[in-house]
Design an enzyme around this catalytic site. Structure first.
Site, mmCIF file in Angstrom:
data_model
loop_
_atom_site.group_PDB
_atom_site.id
_atom_site.type_symbol
_atom_site.label_atom_id
_atom_site.label_comp_id
_atom_site.label_asym_id
_atom_site.label_seq_id
_atom_site.Cartn_x
_atom_site.Cartn_y
_atom_site.Cartn_z
ATOM 1 N N HIS A 122 -1.651 -0.020 -9.706
ATOM 2 C CA HIS A 122 -2.177 -0.981 -8.728
ATOM 3 C C HIS A 122 -2.718 -2.231 -9.437
ATOM 4 C CE1 HIS A 122 -3.764 -1.176 -4.383
ATOM 5 N NE2 HIS A 122 -3.732 -2.399 -4.879
ATOM 6 N N ARG A 179 0.851 -1.179 0.000
ATOM 7 C CA ARG A 179 0.000 0.000 0.000
ATOM 8 C C ARG A 179 0.889 1.232 0.000
ATOM 9 N NH1 ARG A 179 -3.465 -2.992 -1.528
ATOM 10 N NH2 ARG A 179 -5.445 -3.425 -0.485
HETATM 11 C C1 GLV Z 1 -5.616 -5.249 -3.873
HETATM 12 O O1 GLV Z 1 -4.778 -4.451 -3.605
HETATM 13 C C2 GLV Z 1 -6.280 -6.071 -2.900
HETATM 14 O O2 GLV Z 1 -6.157 -5.794 -1.707
HETATM 15 O O3 GLV Z 1 -6.938 -7.049 -3.316
#
Ligand code: GLV
Length: 309
Positions: free
Chosen positions: A272, A224
């Site tokens: 991401h 994160r």
């Molecule tokens: C993605 O980052 C998730 O937590 O699935």
């Protein structure tokens, strides 16, 4: 006996189809799309549900996450008192390991530089250290970090790992505790962040951590964004203390257009995408947990409300 499905408005349909296939005995109702009698809901399967919503179902027996992260539970102070089951999909851990391998290879084997050479038709082989001398260190040895470490070791890299508590992983030199962090960081050519975001890890990777990494080493973030102190990372990159960073997660997403990461010559930005969750594999994991739960067996992994992950 109904499952409430709420994938935050995204792609509920493929989840619904997969749930109907793999748990045919439970009708599935999609939040915001189907009329739902709160009394009928026994399981909630959610990602970024509206805080407070899960309190509306008096017969709710358990809550299941549709993704690996737990922030949507942390940000809901009104979670009902039922087991909250996180998603540990081995396919996600495998894919995230492949993402990490891509960047470890890119940094170690200098693929980015070959791409640049190609523009000028330059045929020049660059020196590198052998694979079994290139050291990769994983910070955070949870499910994903452990898989990343194991798989990098499988390619012959020298792999170590650090975690707040003591871990043992075959073939991986494990460090634990703050007193060992400096030695761990100084021992690696690339450091991979796989720490979950929690109250303890917010901005954990700051100036002291980047300064303790070896000069000329690389950083990869697959967890994160908020675990990283962005100004400290940029400073380490600007001063060339770090040679490059591959970042897949950011404190603010989408990464704002004016953010310096976008234009930094030594930063690689991906949106991401390192560990997308696919309903086909995830629903197999969730249905297995539902069947275990129905039989009164343990389900795994449970969200720890105190730790926040
Ligand atoms: C993605 O980052 C998730 O937590 O699935």
């Amino acid at each position: 006996m109904t499952i409430l499905l709420n994938n935050h408005g995204y792609d509920n349909e493929s989840w619904r189809k997969e749930l109907c296939l793999q748990l045919p005995e439970f009708p599935v109702k999609v939040f915001g799309e189907h009329p739902i009698d709160p009394e009928e809901v026994v399981y909630a399967m959610v990602w970024n549900h509206p805080p407070g919503d899960l309190r509306r179902y008096p017969k709710l027996k358990a809550i299941f996450s549709l993704g690996a992260g737990a922030e949507h539970f942390v940000s809901d102070p009104t979670l009902p008192d039922v087991p909250v089951v996180l998603l540990a999909d081995p396919a996600v851990a495998r894919d995230m390991s492949a993402h990490v391998l891509y960047w470890v290879l890119t940094f170690h084997r200098r693929y980015g530089e070959y791409r640049a050479q190609q523009q000028d038709r330059i045929w020049h082989r660059k020196p590198i250290v052998p694979t079994d001398r290139f050291r990769a260190g994983v910070v955070g040895l949870g499910r994903i970090g452990t898989e990343v470490a194991r798989r990098l070791g499988g390619f012959g890299y020298v792999v170590s790992g650090w975690d707040a508590s003591q871990r043992e992983i075959e073939g991986v030199q494990c460090y634990s505790g703050m007193e060992a962090l400096g030695e761990f960081l100084d021992n690696n050519d690339v450091v991979i962040n796989a720490l979950p975001l929690s109250h303890q890890t917010r901005h954990f990777l700051g100036g002291g951590v980047f300064a303790a990494m070896r000069k000329g080493s690389f950083f990869i973030n697959i967890s994160r964004g908020a675990v990283v102190h962005d100004d400290a990372l940029l400073e380490a990159l600007d001063s060339s203390h770090l040679a490059g960073a591959a970042l897949d997660a950011f404190a603010e997403e989408p990464l704002p257009a004016e953010h310096r990461y976008w234009s930094h010559p030594n930063v690689f930005v991906t949106p991401h995408m390192s560990g997308a969750t696919f309903p086909s594999s995830a629903v197999a994991v969730i249905s297995n947990n539902v069947r275990r739960f129905e039989k009164g067996l343990e389900v795994y992994p449970l969200f720890n409300r105190e730790a926040g992950y």
